[in-house]
Scaffold this active site. Structure first.
Site, short mmCIF file in Angstrom:
data_model
loop_
_atom_site.label_atom_id
_atom_site.label_comp_id
_atom_site.label_asym_id
_atom_site.label_seq_id
_atom_site.Cartn_x
_atom_site.Cartn_y
_atom_site.Cartn_z
N GLU A 1 -6.28 2.92 10.11
CA GLU A 1 -6.87 2.64 8.80
C GLU A 1 -8.39 2.74 8.90
OE1 GLU A 1 -3.95 0.17 6.19
OE2 GLU A 1 -5.39 -1.15 7.13
N ASN B 1 1.06 -3.74 2.19
CA ASN B 1 0.26 -4.92 2.50
C ASN B 1 -0.23 -5.49 1.17
OD1 ASN B 1 -1.60 -6.78 3.30
ND2 ASN B 1 -2.94 -5.35 4.39
N TRP B 2 0.39 -6.57 0.77
CA TRP B 2 0.07 -7.14 -0.55
C TRP B 2 -1.24 -7.92 -0.55
CZ3 TRP B 2 5.51 -9.29 -2.52
CH2 TRP B 2 6.38 -8.20 -2.68
N LYS B 3 -1.80 -8.14 0.62
CA LYS B 3 -3.07 -8.88 0.76
C LYS B 3 -2.99 -10.20 -0.03
CE LYS B 3 -5.32 -4.55 1.81
NZ LYS B 3 -6.53 -3.73 1.81
N HIS C 1 -6.00 -6.27 11.13
CA HIS C 1 -6.46 -5.54 9.94
C HIS C 1 -7.98 -5.64 9.86
CE1 HIS C 1 -7.12 -4.38 5.80
NE2 HIS C 1 -5.93 -3.83 5.83
N GLY D 1 -9.23 0.78 0.00
CA GLY D 1 -9.56 0.32 -1.34
C GLY D 1 -10.66 1.11 -2.02
N GLU E 1 -9.86 -6.23 7.51
CA GLU E 1 -10.33 -7.38 6.73
C GLU E 1 -10.30 -8.66 7.57
OE1 GLU E 1 -7.77 -6.60 3.38
OE2 GLU E 1 -8.93 -4.78 3.02
N GLY F 1 -2.01 -0.48 0.58
CA GLY F 1 -2.53 -1.69 -0.03
C GLY F 1 -2.27 -1.69 -1.52
N GLY F 2 -3.29 -1.33 -2.29
CA GLY F 2 -3.23 -1.43 -3.76
C GLY F 2 -1.97 -0.85 -4.39
N SER G 1 -6.19 4.00 0.98
CA SER G 1 -6.12 4.74 -0.30
C SER G 1 -4.94 5.71 -0.38
CB SER G 1 -7.44 5.46 -0.56
OG SER G 1 -8.49 4.51 -0.73
P1 13P Z 1 -5.53 0.47 0.07
O1 13P Z 1 -4.22 1.25 0.08
O2 13P Z 1 -5.69 -0.41 -1.12
O3 13P Z 1 -6.68 1.36 0.34
O4 13P Z 1 -5.45 -0.55 1.32
C1 13P Z 1 -5.09 -0.09 2.58
C2 13P Z 1 -4.87 -1.23 3.47
O5 13P Z 1 -5.79 -1.94 3.82
C3 13P Z 1 -3.51 -1.51 3.92
O6 13P Z 1 -3.49 -2.43 4.97
#
Ligand code: 13P
Length: 249
Positions: A165, A12-14, A95, A171, A97, A231-232, A210
């Site tokens: 999640e 997920n590149w956000k 998600h 994050g 977010e 994510g990251g 994470s």
């Molecule tokens: P991180 O891997 O940066 O914690 O993010 C997870 C995420 O929200 C994937 O959708």
């Protein structure tokens, strides 16, 4: 891993990266990893270029959200059919977010998921508790409520995917213990099988929050963890490929 399920590592590149960086990242991932399905979910403006860069490769493309309606006066929104047209095969929905920043509730996620399925996109529905909910011992009941409110009829047979999640692990560099992850994944499997029958035994259950190269092998070895939503670490090609390479086989 669940025996018989092909693992999926999704990125997920956000809201990160320029168009050029997105295409470069896609090109670095193109050949994928043997025996593992890979998926990247770029921001909307980069989606089509990333899909083109990945044509003929081993990596699929998804979006990070879609609207529930097929078309109409919805300024700033994107329909599931538009995403399909741009080259997406998957879409992340619900998600945390989106739930937090855009007030999406389970009913909204349900409507979006139905729209995604109708357009031929595979939905990845995200569920997970906040830290306060976990500390209050409510993690499993929160996830159960999210599943019952947001997973529509037809989801399992279409090949829909669930991502667990925990909000507090996103994050932050913190993850639940391995036994806590295994317990929630087992609960999700039980809940889905109770509602949808044996077909849900092969629904892919991803863990997200994470996930890094350093912890991927331990997490991906857990029962009922059929992949990861990253994510990251998905923004660094070597890290994302290392996570895919950590899938036990
Ligand atoms: P991180 O891997 O940066 O914690 O993010 C997870 C995420 O929200 C994937 O959708």
């Amino acid at each position: 891993m669940t025996p018989g399920i092909r693992p999926l590592i999704a990125g997920n590149w956000k809201m990160h990266g320029t168009l050029r960086e997105a295409v470069q990242l896609a090109e670095a991932l193109r050949d994928g990893v043997e025996g593992v399905d890979l998926l990247v979910c770029p921001p909307f403006p980069h989606l089509h270029a990333v899909a083109v860069a990945l044509l003929g490769g081993r990596v699929a493309v998804g979006a990070q959200d879609c609207h529930a309606a097929q078309r109409g006066a919805h300024t700033g929104d994107v329909s599931a059919a538009m995403l399909r047209d741009a080259g997406a095969t998957h879409v992340i929905l619900g998600h945390s977010e989106r739930r937090t920043n855009h007030g999406e509730n389970d009913a909204a996620v349900l409507a979006k998921t139905e729209a995604a399925l109708a357009a031929g996109l595979l939905p990845i529905i995200c569920v997970g508790e906040t830290e306060a909910e976990r500390l209050a011992g409510l993690a499993e009941s929160v996830v159960e409520k999210q599943l019952s409110g947001s997973v529509p009829y037809g989801f399992v047979t279409a090949g829909g995917i669930i991502a667990y999640e925990p909000v507090w692990a996103i994050g932050t560099g913190r993850t639940p213990t391995e036994s806590d992850i295994a317990a929630i994944h087992a609960a999700i499997r039980r809940i889905l099988v109770a509602r949808f029958g044996p077909a849900a035994r092969t629904t892919r259950l991803l863990y997200g929050g994470s996930v890094k190269p350093a912890n991927a092998a331990a997490i991906l070895a857990l029962p009922e963890v059929d992949g990861a939503l990253v994510g990251g670490a998905s923004l660094v090609a070597a890290d994302f490929l290392a996570i895919a390479g950590a899938v036990p086989r």
